[in-house]
Design a protein around this motif. Structure first.
Motif, short mmCIF file in Angstrom:
data_model
loop_
_atom_site.label_atom_id
_atom_site.label_comp_id
_atom_site.label_asym_id
_atom_site.label_seq_id
_atom_site.Cartn_x
_atom_site.Cartn_y
_atom_site.Cartn_z
N LEU A 311 0.69 -1.52 0.05
CA LEU A 311 -0.10 0.36 -0.21
C LEU A 311 0.81 1.26 -0.11
CD1 LEU A 311 -2.57 -0.84 3.02
CD2 LEU A 311 -2.50 -0.95 0.41
N PRO A 312 0.86 2.04 -1.50
CA PRO A 312 1.77 3.52 -0.90
C PRO A 312 1.36 4.23 -0.15
CG PRO A 312 0.05 3.21 -2.69
CD PRO A 312 -0.17 2.78 -2.87
N ARG A 313 2.14 5.17 0.17
CA ARG A 313 1.85 6.27 0.88
C ARG A 313 0.24 6.90 1.74
NH1 ARG A 313 5.94 10.40 -0.26
NH2 ARG A 313 7.10 8.59 0.81
N GLY A 314 0.20 7.17 0.98
CA GLY A 314 -1.38 7.46 0.32
C GLY A 314 -2.85 6.53 0.90
N ILE A 315 -2.30 5.49 0.67
CA ILE A 315 -3.39 4.57 0.95
C ILE A 315 -3.35 3.35 2.48
CG2 ILE A 315 -2.89 3.34 0.03
CD1 ILE A 315 -6.17 2.41 -0.92
N GLY A 347 -2.29 11.11 9.91
CA GLY A 347 -1.25 11.53 9.29
C GLY A 347 -1.64 11.91 7.77
N PRO A 348 -1.38 13.00 7.79
CA PRO A 348 -1.60 13.27 5.78
C PRO A 348 -0.68 12.53 5.22
CG PRO A 348 -0.87 15.16 7.17
CD PRO A 348 -1.55 14.31 8.01
N GLU A 349 -0.91 12.47 3.80
CA GLU A 349 0.27 12.08 2.99
C GLU A 349 0.98 12.53 3.11
OE1 GLU A 349 2.50 10.83 -0.66
OE2 GLU A 349 0.92 12.97 -0.30
N TYR A 350 1.62 13.55 2.74
CA TYR A 350 2.70 15.07 2.66
C TYR A 350 3.53 14.65 4.11
CZ TYR A 350 -1.42 18.28 4.42
OH TYR A 350 -1.81 18.78 4.97
N VAL A 351 3.11 14.21 5.04
CA VAL A 351 4.28 14.38 6.29
C VAL A 351 4.65 12.96 6.83
CG1 VAL A 351 2.81 16.48 7.32
CG2 VAL A 351 2.42 14.35 7.94
N LEU A 352 4.84 12.11 5.88
CA LEU A 352 5.11 10.53 6.82
C LEU A 352 6.53 10.71 5.97
CD1 LEU A 352 1.38 9.08 6.47
CD2 LEU A 352 2.72 9.85 8.32
N PRO A 353 6.85 10.08 5.91
CA PRO A 353 8.45 10.17 5.23
C PRO A 353 8.97 8.46 5.32
CG PRO A 353 8.93 9.79 7.20
CD PRO A 353 6.76 10.03 7.83
N PRO A 383 -11.37 -3.28 3.07
CA PRO A 383 -11.52 -2.01 3.91
C PRO A 383 -10.40 -1.06 3.71
CG PRO A 383 -11.88 -3.64 5.79
CD PRO A 383 -11.30 -4.70 3.92
N LEU A 384 -10.21 -0.10 3.00
CA LEU A 384 -9.23 0.72 3.03
C LEU A 384 -9.46 1.63 3.32
CD1 LEU A 384 -7.07 -0.90 0.19
CD2 LEU A 384 -6.83 -1.66 2.04
N HIS A 385 -8.13 3.03 3.77
CA HIS A 385 -8.81 4.13 4.22
C HIS A 385 -7.13 4.78 3.93
CE1 HIS A 385 -10.80 2.64 7.34
NE2 HIS A 385 -10.34 1.94 7.44
N LEU A 386 -8.27 6.06 2.58
CA LEU A 386 -7.36 7.21 2.35
C LEU A 386 -6.61 7.98 3.40
CD1 LEU A 386 -9.06 7.89 -1.18
CD2 LEU A 386 -7.19 6.07 -0.68
N ARG A 387 -5.40 8.77 2.73
CA ARG A 387 -4.72 9.99 3.78
C ARG A 387 -5.48 11.11 2.62
NH1 ARG A 387 -1.42 7.78 6.97
NH2 ARG A 387 -0.73 6.01 6.92
N TYR A 388 -4.86 12.70 4.05
CA TYR A 388 -5.61 13.60 2.70
C TYR A 388 -3.77 13.69 2.26
CZ TYR A 388 -9.25 14.83 6.21
OH TYR A 388 -10.32 14.54 6.55
N TYR A 398 -8.72 17.49 -7.43
CA TYR A 398 -8.03 16.09 -7.27
C TYR A 398 -6.98 15.35 -7.03
CZ TYR A 398 -13.58 15.32 -7.11
OH TYR A 398 -14.89 15.70 -6.94
N SER A 399 -6.87 14.53 -7.08
CA SER A 399 -5.45 13.97 -7.30
C SER A 399 -5.89 12.16 -6.82
CB SER A 399 -4.64 13.84 -6.54
OG SER A 399 -3.86 16.01 -6.12
N ALA A 400 -4.37 11.53 -7.94
CA ALA A 400 -5.06 10.46 -8.07
C ALA A 400 -4.08 9.47 -7.16
CB ALA A 400 -4.80 10.22 -9.31
N VAL A 401 -4.82 8.31 -6.36
CA VAL A 401 -3.65 7.42 -5.46
C VAL A 401 -3.70 6.31 -6.24
CG1 VAL A 401 -3.64 6.25 -3.39
CG2 VAL A 401 -4.47 8.42 -3.31
N SER A 402 -2.37 5.35 -6.75
CA SER A 402 -2.64 4.87 -7.95
C SER A 402 -1.88 3.42 -6.59
CB SER A 402 -1.80 4.14 -8.28
OG SER A 402 -1.67 5.52 -9.94
N MET A 403 -3.16 2.23 -6.66
CA MET A 403 -2.36 1.07 -6.29
C MET A 403 -2.34 -0.52 -6.99
SD MET A 403 -4.80 -0.35 -3.16
CE MET A 403 -4.84 -2.23 -2.44
N PRO A 404 -0.92 -0.63 -6.71
CA PRO A 404 -1.00 -2.13 -7.45
C PRO A 404 -2.42 -3.47 -7.16
CG PRO A 404 0.59 -1.72 -5.71
CD PRO A 404 0.07 -0.66 -6.02
#
Length: 525
Positions: A311-315, A347-353, A383-388, A398-404
């Motif tokens: 799961l990439p950082r945004g999800i 935490g929002p996506e843009y502050v997580l390292p 069930p999953l959850h999106l970050r800000y 809008y932005s897109a979150v890609s998940m393999p």
């Protein structure tokens, strides 16, 4: 330096030796076009590596890079091990408790070689796998930067065949680069999907090149944990004709003979649900013959279906939500077997390292669901959850979150009293073995994996094995109206409150307040 080129056909396919032309003087082999999977493996000792690759491996005990194409592709046994599409890195520093200096150099080198790799250090970008091992993942659609790098570093200006072969990597299904300090060897393995392949290879001295045209086989002496291979082998520049061969070897990775697709249920919202659709409720055949009998090493009771998600950082997945047995049962899930730690739930996506997280979910066994008919399609929902996400300009809000796609497989673990004997059946002698997949080390030694083939949904517009979710974000092009609008709303709200208070006062509210105070004073007297 050694090279191995292997064409592997399906069971029943074969090629007559007379169809091949071998020239021992020029070190070439030519043959007809066949349907097969092609695997090229190059093995180099440490002194033979370019300077950047020596730097890459200098501080590593183990280093395993796995790149998987986002396009759907077919494979054949024994090349069945699967990972989610993208760039995977499994890294163990040479010494425990190593600082971030070596990992920083590693990330810089990876950026030069593959391009677009945004890791920085172990503590900031990687997740821990335990035993001083670490994991990193990032979506990477193309090997174009790697191809350019390899041409510049590995090919001489006059070697056109080298450039041609590297260009062919643009159609590869996967690329593996593995380094183990104990062996002091680097192996680079590329795999091309099951499709029509032209048989052609040329030796490049002093490199030893071996070419195999093989197919799976089932000799009578084949044991339940083994795979049989037969075909033709040729050492270029040495042999004048191909030699027939047949051998068996133990293999942990098998074909479940089924497929799955994955997609988000609509509407996705900020809490999307990933639905897995399996084409069959049948468990895999637990023996090479396809018969589930009492003589097999594993029984259906010891085998369970799993989904491994990167799961990439945004999800992210909420481990607390996935710990409720009743909730899991309602989604055709069984157990959350593993999740990387820690996972920030707020935490929002843009502050997580860190790059994101990985989870291993045990799915409910479809063969035990009484409402399903034999052979029917079966679904499970995760069930999953999106970050800000960070604000963006020109995206229309809008932005897109890609998940393999996840890797879906059945894992057959030996019992407590069988683990030692089961592990002995799988020594490191499989010429096509693949380890360090992120999930294989989460199971007991001797576990057999039956892989389910990923396929795009029938309704998908492309063969990509990646799902996207649209996420609402702040549009920077309209951000100036947000501040002005907020200020205006505050001013209007404050004015409304003052106006209402003034209206109450004018209507005699002040006298009422005064009378109420006098009444209270009389009561106290």
């Amino acid at each position: 330096m050694r090279e191995r080129i292997t064409f592997i056909q399906k069971l029943g396919d074969s090629l007559e030796p007379s169809a091949l032309t071998v020239d021992s003087r020029s070190g070439t082999i030519n043959g007809p076009e066949i349907r097969a999977v092609r695997e090229d493996r190059l093995t180099l000792a440490h002194p033979e590596l370019p300077h950047e690759l020596q730097t890459l491996t200098a501080g590593a005990r183990d280093l395993h890079i796995r790149w998987v194409s986002t396009d759907a592709y077919g494979v054949v046994s024994p090349l069945l091990a699967r990972l989610p599409p993208g760039f995977h890195l499994f890294y163990a520093p040479a010494r425990a408790g190593a600082d971030d200096l070596s990992s920083n150099e590693l990330c810089l080198a990876l950026g030069d070689i593959f391009g677009g790799i945004s890791c920085t250090s172990l503590t900031e970008s990687f997740t821990s796998l335990g035993d001083d091992s670490f994991q990193y993942y990032q979506g990477l659609d193309s090997l174009s930067q790697f191809i350019r790098y390899a041409k510049h570093r590995l090919c001489s200006p006059t070697d056109t065949s080298c450039s041609t072969r590297l260009d062919a990597l643009s159609g590869a299904g996967s690329l593996d680069i593995s380094w183990e300090a104990a062996r002091n060897l680097l192996q680079i393995t590329a795999l091309w999907p099951y499709e029509r392949q032209q048989i052609h290879a040329t030796a490049q001295p002093p490199r030893r090149t071996e070419v195999g045209i093989l197919s799976t086989d089932k000799p009578k002496t084949l044991e339940a944990h083994e795979i049989g291979i037969s075909g033709l082998l040729t050492v270029l520049g040495q042999d004048s004709k191909p030699s027939p061969t047949m051998f068996t070897f133990p293999s942990r990775h098998r074909d479940a003979e089924s497929a799955f697709s994955a997609g988000f249920l609509n509407p996705t919202g900020l809490h999307p649900t990933l639905q897995l659709r399996l084409t069959s409720t049948h468990p895999p055949p637990f023996s090479p013959s396809g018969d589930n009998n009492d003589d097999n090493d594993y029984t259906t009771a010891a085998c369970h279906p799993y989904a491994y998600l990167t799961l990439p950082r945004g999800i992210f997945a909420d481990k607390y939500q996935l710990s409720d047995p009743l909730f899991l049962a309602s989604k055709n899930l069984s157990t959350l077997r593993h999740t990387t730690q820690p996972v920030d739930l707020e935490g929002p996506e843009y502050v997580l390292p860190q790059w994101g997280s990985a989870i291993l979910l045990q799915l409910a066994d479809p063969s035990l669901v009484p409402s399903l008919s034999s052979g029917s399609e079966w679904t499970a929902e995760i069930p999953l959850h999106l970050r800000y996400l960070a604000p963006s300009a020109g995206a229309g809000g809008y932005s897109a979150v890609s998940m393999p796609y996840p890797a879906v497989f059945w894992a057959c673990e030996p019992g407590e009293d069988e683990r030692e004997s089961a592990a002995e059946k799988f020594p490191p002698m499989n010429p096509f073995e693949k380890t360090h997949l992120g999930y294989d080390e989460l199971f007991a030694a001797g576990t057999v994996f039956w892989h389910v083939e990923p396929q795009p949904a029938v309704t998908a517009s492309s063969p990509s094995l990646v799902n996207e979710v649209r996420v609402p974000v702040l549009d920077l092009d309209r951000a100036e109206w947000v501040g002005a609008g907020t200020t205006a709303a505050v001013v209007i709200g404050f004015a409304w409150v003052v106006w209402r208070l003034a209206g109450v006062w004018k209507s005699g509210g002040g006298n009422v307040v005064g009378e109420t105070r006098e009444a209270k004073q009389k009561k106290t007297q």
